[in-house]
Motif scaffolding. Structure first.
Motif, PDB file in Angstrom:
ATOM      1  N   HIS A   1     -16.142  -6.296  -3.954  1.00  0.00           N
ATOM      2  CA  HIS A   1     -16.049  -7.410  -3.004  1.00  0.00           C
ATOM      3  C   HIS A   1     -15.617  -6.935  -1.623  1.00  0.00           C
ATOM      4  CE1 HIS A   1     -15.366  -9.805  -6.915  1.00  0.00           C
ATOM      5  NE2 HIS A   1     -16.644  -9.847  -6.583  1.00  0.00           N
ATOM      6  N   GLY A   2     -15.765  -5.634  -1.421  1.00  0.00           N
ATOM      7  CA  GLY A   2     -15.484  -5.091  -0.093  1.00  0.00           C
ATOM      8  C   GLY A   2     -14.073  -4.570   0.073  1.00  0.00           C
ATOM      9  N   GLY A   3     -13.245  -4.667  -0.990  1.00  0.00           N
ATOM     10  CA  GLY A   3     -11.853  -4.260  -0.868  1.00  0.00           C
ATOM     11  C   GLY A   3     -11.621  -2.834  -1.319  1.00  0.00           C
ATOM     12  N   VAL A   4     -10.332  -2.501  -1.480  1.00  0.00           N
ATOM     13  CA  VAL A   4      -9.973  -1.154  -1.917  1.00  0.00           C
ATOM     14  C   VAL A   4      -9.385  -1.176  -3.319  1.00  0.00           C
ATOM     15  CG1 VAL A   4      -9.652  -0.246   0.394  1.00  0.00           C
ATOM     16  CG2 VAL A   4      -7.723  -1.347  -0.750  1.00  0.00           C
ATOM     17  N   GLY A   5      -9.545  -2.307  -4.014  1.00  0.00           N
ATOM     18  CA  GLY A   5      -9.006  -2.402  -5.365  1.00  0.00           C
ATOM     19  C   GLY A   5      -7.512  -2.658  -5.348  1.00  0.00           C
ATOM     20  N   GLY A   6      -6.890  -2.436  -6.499  1.00  0.00           N
ATOM     21  CA  GLY A   6      -5.461  -2.733  -6.623  1.00  0.00           C
ATOM     22  C   GLY A   6      -5.272  -4.060  -7.335  1.00  0.00           C
ATOM     23  N   THR A   7      -4.022  -4.321  -7.704  1.00  0.00           N
ATOM     24  CA  THR A   7      -3.709  -5.518  -8.494  1.00  0.00           C
ATOM     25  C   THR A   7      -3.229  -6.641  -7.586  1.00  0.00           C
ATOM     26  OG1 THR A   7      -1.415  -4.828  -8.712  1.00  0.00           O
ATOM     27  CG2 THR A   7      -2.955  -4.065 -10.405  1.00  0.00           C
ATOM     28  N   SER A   8      -3.051  -7.811  -8.182  1.00  0.00           N
ATOM     29  CA  SER A   8      -2.491  -8.902  -7.375  1.00  0.00           C
ATOM     30  C   SER A   8      -1.029  -8.589  -7.036  1.00  0.00           C
ATOM     31  CB  SER A   8      -2.641 -10.243  -8.076  1.00  0.00           C
ATOM     32  OG  SER A   8      -1.814 -10.310  -9.206  1.00  0.00           O
ATOM     33  N   ALA A   9      -0.372  -7.756  -7.857  1.00  0.00           N
ATOM     34  CA  ALA A   9       0.997  -7.346  -7.516  1.00  0.00           C
ATOM     35  C   ALA A   9       1.002  -6.533  -6.215  1.00  0.00           C
ATOM     36  CB  ALA A   9       1.615  -6.533  -8.647  1.00  0.00           C
ATOM     37  N   ASP A  10      -0.047  -5.735  -6.007  1.00  0.00           N
ATOM     38  CA  ASP A  10      -0.152  -4.986  -4.751  1.00  0.00           C
ATOM     39  C   ASP A  10      -0.336  -5.946  -3.567  1.00  0.00           C
ATOM     40  OD1 ASP A  10       0.019  -2.562  -6.127  1.00  0.00           O
ATOM     41  OD2 ASP A  10      -2.158  -2.447  -6.403  1.00  0.00           O
ATOM     42  N   ALA A  11      -1.169  -6.972  -3.780  1.00  0.00           N
ATOM     43  CA  ALA A  11      -1.387  -7.946  -2.701  1.00  0.00           C
ATOM     44  C   ALA A  11      -0.105  -8.724  -2.406  1.00  0.00           C
ATOM     45  CB  ALA A  11      -2.523  -8.892  -3.077  1.00  0.00           C
ATOM     46  N   VAL A  12       0.641  -9.055  -3.481  1.00  0.00           N
ATOM     47  CA  VAL A  12       1.930  -9.729  -3.281  1.00  0.00           C
ATOM     48  C   VAL A  12       2.839  -8.855  -2.427  1.00  0.00           C
ATOM     49  CG1 VAL A  12       4.081 -10.386  -4.462  1.00  0.00           C
ATOM     50  CG2 VAL A  12       1.883 -11.215  -5.324  1.00  0.00           C
ATOM     51  N   ALA A  13       2.887  -7.562  -2.744  1.00  0.00           N
ATOM     52  CA  ALA A  13       3.738  -6.636  -1.977  1.00  0.00           C
ATOM     53  C   ALA A  13       3.283  -6.590  -0.521  1.00  0.00           C
ATOM     54  CB  ALA A  13       3.697  -5.252  -2.600  1.00  0.00           C
ATOM     55  N   MET A  14       1.968  -6.558  -0.315  1.00  0.00           N
ATOM     56  CA  MET A  14       1.432  -6.490   1.045  1.00  0.00           C
ATOM     57  C   MET A  14       1.904  -7.694   1.867  1.00  0.00           C
ATOM     58  SD  MET A  14      -1.377  -7.735   3.047  1.00  0.00           S
ATOM     59  CE  MET A  14      -2.725  -8.186   1.942  1.00  0.00           C
ATOM     60  N   LEU A  15       1.787  -8.892   1.278  1.00  0.00           N
ATOM     61  CA  LEU A  15       2.146 -10.091   2.041  1.00  0.00           C
ATOM     62  C   LEU A  15       3.659 -10.255   2.163  1.00  0.00           C
ATOM     63  CD1 LEU A  15      -0.775 -12.192   0.709  1.00  0.00           C
ATOM     64  CD2 LEU A  15      -0.340 -11.626   3.105  1.00  0.00           C
ATOM     65  N   ARG A  16       4.388  -9.825   1.149  1.00  0.00           N
ATOM     66  CA  ARG A  16       5.852  -9.892   1.228  1.00  0.00           C
ATOM     67  C   ARG A  16       6.356  -8.990   2.353  1.00  0.00           C
ATOM     68  NH1 ARG A  16       9.284  -6.567  -0.982  1.00  0.00           N
ATOM     69  NH2 ARG A  16       7.861  -5.742  -2.547  1.00  0.00           N
ATOM     70  N   ILE A  17       5.789  -7.799   2.438  1.00  0.00           N
ATOM     71  CA  ILE A  17       6.264  -6.847   3.452  1.00  0.00           C
ATOM     72  C   ILE A  17       5.772  -7.264   4.847  1.00  0.00           C
ATOM     73  CG2 ILE A  17       6.164  -4.426   4.177  1.00  0.00           C
ATOM     74  CD1 ILE A  17       6.013  -3.749   1.118  1.00  0.00           C
ATOM     75  N   ALA A  18       4.571  -7.813   4.913  1.00  0.00           N
ATOM     76  CA  ALA A  18       4.088  -8.350   6.194  1.00  0.00           C
ATOM     77  C   ALA A  18       4.992  -9.503   6.646  1.00  0.00           C
ATOM     78  CB  ALA A  18       2.650  -8.826   6.054  1.00  0.00           C
ATOM     79  N   GLY A  19       5.375 -10.360   5.683  1.00  0.00           N
ATOM     80  CA  GLY A  19       6.268 -11.473   5.998  1.00  0.00           C
ATOM     81  C   GLY A  19       7.622 -10.973   6.464  1.00  0.00           C
ATOM     82  N   HIS A  20       8.095  -9.930   5.828  1.00  0.00           N
ATOM     83  CA  HIS A  20       9.385  -9.348   6.174  1.00  0.00           C
ATOM     84  C   HIS A  20       9.440  -8.953   7.646  1.00  0.00           C
ATOM     85  CE1 HIS A  20      12.308  -5.903   6.131  1.00  0.00           C
ATOM     86  NE2 HIS A  20      13.020  -6.837   5.538  1.00  0.00           N
ATOM     87  N   ARG A  21       8.293  -8.558   8.223  1.00  0.00           N
ATOM     88  CA  ARG A  21       8.259  -8.191   9.642  1.00  0.00           C
ATOM     89  C   ARG A  21       7.675  -9.301  10.507  1.00  0.00           C
ATOM     90  NH1 ARG A  21      11.645  -4.221  10.575  1.00  0.00           N
ATOM     91  NH2 ARG A  21      10.587  -3.939  12.571  1.00  0.00           N
ATOM     92  N   ALA A  22       7.434 -10.480   9.909  1.00  0.00           N
ATOM     93  CA  ALA A  22       6.853 -11.610  10.654  1.00  0.00           C
ATOM     94  C   ALA A  22       5.545 -11.209  11.335  1.00  0.00           C
ATOM     95  CB  ALA A  22       7.855 -12.148  11.682  1.00  0.00           C
ATOM     96  N   ALA A  23       4.721 -10.439  10.625  1.00  0.00           N
ATOM     97  CA  ALA A  23       3.502  -9.886  11.222  1.00  0.00           C
ATOM     98  C   ALA A  23       2.569 -10.985  11.755  1.00  0.00           C
ATOM     99  CB  ALA A  23       2.764  -9.041  10.185  1.00  0.00           C
TER     100      ALA A  23
END
Lengths: 362, 376
Positions: free
Chosen positions: A64-86
């Motif tokens: 689907h055009g992505g790099v794979g990984g689990t939904s846990a990886d996506a959760v981490a991505m958004l949690r860390i982005a949120g942590h910096r108010a990206a």
């Protein structure tokens, strides 16, 4: 399945977590957030740098055009982005790419945005491959390459319609966090349409988990900024954090962050098991309440300086308020949890059952 | 500070089913007085039956009559008991903390003599810590144990000791020298030792589990000293810390909540559903936190700060639960009502303030958490 695998919900890949923590700490400083807000536009270079290391595509399958990984990886991505108010459309892009994938549509280059998550605003339907009408408050729609719209077709099926940038016009609304949230106007656009596999409900649950991951990251940041500030700010000859009444706020913030982070991960695990009907709603209630309380406690512990634009606390608290209840009123979610509890034979069994066991009812 | 997400394994879920079925049979509705969490009724026969199932002293070593099971297994059992408001009063303290403490700090003889009785549900423990002038400031304990030939002579008083009247043993903290912290030593005291007088103190709801203990020349053989002389403070701190994150910290009101939800099931007003939603969501969240803490214990970690953090917020939550249910009743609950649910609610309204006091007041916990967070 081994005991360890069974009890441990999927954890994010530690290498990905490191990459994310490093990227956002380096690239998304309070100055960057402030500049993006004042410009009222997508910081395109920041997006390009995130894309260069494939951050927006974490948790999206390769086909689907992505790099794979689990939904846990996506959760981490958004949690860390949120942590910096990206100030990036990472949540919207992730959901749009997920939606396109579930509808079996071809991947589209980003940044993407999403519409149709709101449960309380009627959306235009797709009729014979054509979409017409207005959709309010679509984050970053003016700068997105395309917008994935979760809606229904004339037969009432859950479908995704892909709107290219040339298919709609936008006005210049912004939300409390300075993010552009224009109203889209679509005039008889012929759209690519795909039926959403399993319907819209599982996707909405996935979306709530990802939105809540961002909120949990914001909440964690509120705790960290506040703990730091009260250890440095001196009044009456000592750090204000040495006063018990101020400690009360810091403890409350640590509790809010711990409860939210854990809740998001458990709900993500339930959704990954193909379940989560109750868990996602319960988590949403807890994360929203925690974030709101944390924002209030952080401001109170900071005093006047926290109310100024030159101090970064407000970047985080304004994002909390612009992301709460963005898709559905939390009062509705709370009511749904209550109805589930009323329908269950036992409250304690409802909250202590394994997510795989589904929703019990009398 | 990191609580990891975890769920029950297949085997743990089987245990959950087994315990619930057994309890449904052993405790039919109406056959026992409904209890509020750890303050459940004292029923030695029930405790022995539970021990017979292998559900007491679960984590104690098998060579001492325990079952070598995990903290999570115990959580599963306790959760089922508290959901029913089961009569857990006789064995509660022995099972939760005295047993594990003796297993960790006791001599071989102490373990042989005490632990099998705890696992069988025959022994009942009480905790002799607070004194008239030592509450939150536990290190100021003054009741003295004086070294004499073959043992110790104890003089002084303990107060607010839950369950001492019916207990078989009291795990007590006495002063053995003047050093504030290292002058404290723990002892396993026979409840019927000559010179020890136990007098009930009437509790706010009229119950009499709270006690005052007077020690007049009570002789304790050195055999019953728990751990080294002077190590009482650190043993005591460890004992308290790991028991703070359990499900008992947010489930006290569960029998009330269960019945309230069941009664309202048909045609609940929106305000009821909304309040219940807020409660159910937080029960789910606290359950996840308690389970995570128990897993950490099983992994050999020491989640002291995590447990304190959970207890401080969980006890406030269970108090709020009582307030919410009381608000929907629409009249003051009567302790002399014919309706057992209303009686239980009347009790809860009165005793709920104790939930954020026992096992470390919220004020003390906040300073424990603050200190812990700063040094991490």
């Amino acid at each position: 399945m081994s005991t360890t695998d069974e009890r441990t919900l999927a954890a994010p890949d530690p290498e990905i977590v490191d990459l994310l923590a490093d990227f956002f700490a380096r690239e998304v400083t309070p100055d960057v957030v402030d500049a993006a807000e004042r410009k009222g536009a997508l910081p395109r270079e920041l997006w390009d740098r995130a894309e260069a290391v494939q951050i927006p595509w974490i948790g999206i399958a390769e086909e689907h055009g992505g790099v794979g990984g689990t939904s846990a990886d996506a959760v981490a991505m958004l949690r860390i982005a949120g942590h910096r108010a990206a100030p990036l459309p990472l949540l919207e892009h992730h959901l749009a790419a997920t939606l396109l994938g579930r509808a079996g549509l071809e991947p589209v280059a980003g940044p993407l945005s999403i519409a149709g998550m709101s449960t309380h605003e009627p959306l235009p339907r797709v009729v014979d491959g054509v979409l017409s009408g207005e959709i309010p408050a679509v984050p970053w729609a003016g700068e997105a390459a395309a917008v994935a719209v979760l809606t229904i077709d004339q037969a009432g099926r859950d479908v995704v319609a892909l709107l290219r940038r040339e298919d709609y016009s936008v006005d210049d609304a912004t939300d409390m966090a300075g993010i552009p949230v224009p109203r889209m106007r679509v005039d008889s656009a012929s759209v690519v349409v795909g039926e959403v596999v399993d319907g819209g409900a599982p996707l909405r649950r996935h979306a709530e988990v990802m939105r809540s991951a961002f909120l949990a990251g914001l909440t964690q940041r509120l705790y960290e900024i506040t703990a730091q500030y009260v250890s440095e700010r001196h009044q009456f000859g000592k750090p204000v954090g040495s006063f018990q009444s101020v400690q009360l706020h810091v403890v409350g913030l640590a509790q809010a962050a711990a409860m939210s982070t854990l809740g998001v991960e458990r709900a993500a695990g339930a959704v990954a098991m193909g379940a989560g009907e109750f868990e996602v709603d319960a988590m949403t209630v807890v994360v929203e309440e925690s974030a709101a309380r944390a924002a209030a406690a952080a401001h109170q512990a900071h005093g006047a300086i926290g109310m100024t634009r030159e101090y970064p606390l407000q970047q985080v608290t304004r994002r909390v308020h612009s992301l709460r209840q963005v898709w559905s009123p939390s009062a509705d979610v709370r009511l749904r949890v209550g109805r589930a509890a009323l329908a269950a034979p036992s409250l304690s069994q409802l909250v202590s059952r394994h997510p795989e066991e589904g929703l019990p009812s009398t | 500070m990191r609580l990891e997400a975890t769920e029950l394994t297949r085997a743990e879920r089987d245990l959950q089913d087994e315990v619930r079925s057994w309890l449904d049979e052993r405790l039919p509705e109406g056959s026992y007085p409904l209890g509020l969490g750890m303050a459940g009724a004292i029923d030695p026969e029930f405790s022995r039956d539970l021990g017979g199932q292998g559900w007491l002293g679960m984590s104690l070593p098998t060579e001492y009559g325990g079952h070598g099971r995990t903290a999570v297994d115990r959580l599963v059992v306790v959760e089922a008991l508290l959901a029913k408001g089961a009569p857990v009063g006789y064995h509660w303290i022995a099972d939760r903390q005295s047993g594990p403490s003796i297993a960790a700090n006791g001599t071989d003889l102490q373990k042989q003599q005490i632990l099998p009785g705890i696992a069988r549900g025959e022994l009942s423990f009480s905790i002799g810590m607070s004194e008239p002038d030592s509450g939150s400031d536990l290190a100021s304990v003054r009741t003295r144990a004086e070294k004499v030939e073959g043992g110790w002579l104890v003089n002084g008083a303990k107060i607010w000791t839950t369950g001492a009247y019916t207990a078989t043993h009291i795990l007590s903290l006495f002063r053995t020298s003047e050093d504030r912290h290292s002058g404290l030593t723990q002892f396993i005291v026979d409840r019927h030792a000559p010179g020890l007088t136990v007098s009930p103190i009437e509790f706010i709801d009229g119950s009499k589990d709270f006690c005052e203990l007077s020690f007049v020349d009570v002789f304790i053989e050195d055999t019953w000293r728990l751990g080294d002389v002077g190590s009482g403070w650190s043993q005591n701190t460890g004992e308290l810390a790991l028991e703070r994150g359990g499900v008992d910290r947010w489930m006290s009101a569960m029998p009330i909540l269960e019945r309230w939800a069941a009664r309202e099931a048909a045609g609940a007003r929106e305000s009821v559903a909304s309040d219940l939603g807020s409660i159910a969501a937080r029960c789910w969240a606290f359950r996840g936190m308690s389970l995570s803490v128990a897993r950490m214990v099983d992994e050999g970690k020491s989640p002291v700060i995590e447990a304190a953090l959970v207890k401080e917020m969980a006890t406030r939550f269970e108090q709020e639960c009582v307030e919410i249910v009381a608000r929907h009743l629409g009249r003051p609950p009567r302790h002399d009502s014919d309706d057992p649910e209303e009686r239980l609610l009347a009790t809860a309204v009165q005793v709920a303030p104790s939930w954020s006091i026992r096992g470390g007041t919220n004020e003390i916990l906040r300073s424990v958490i603050s200190k812990g967070l700063r040094t991490r």
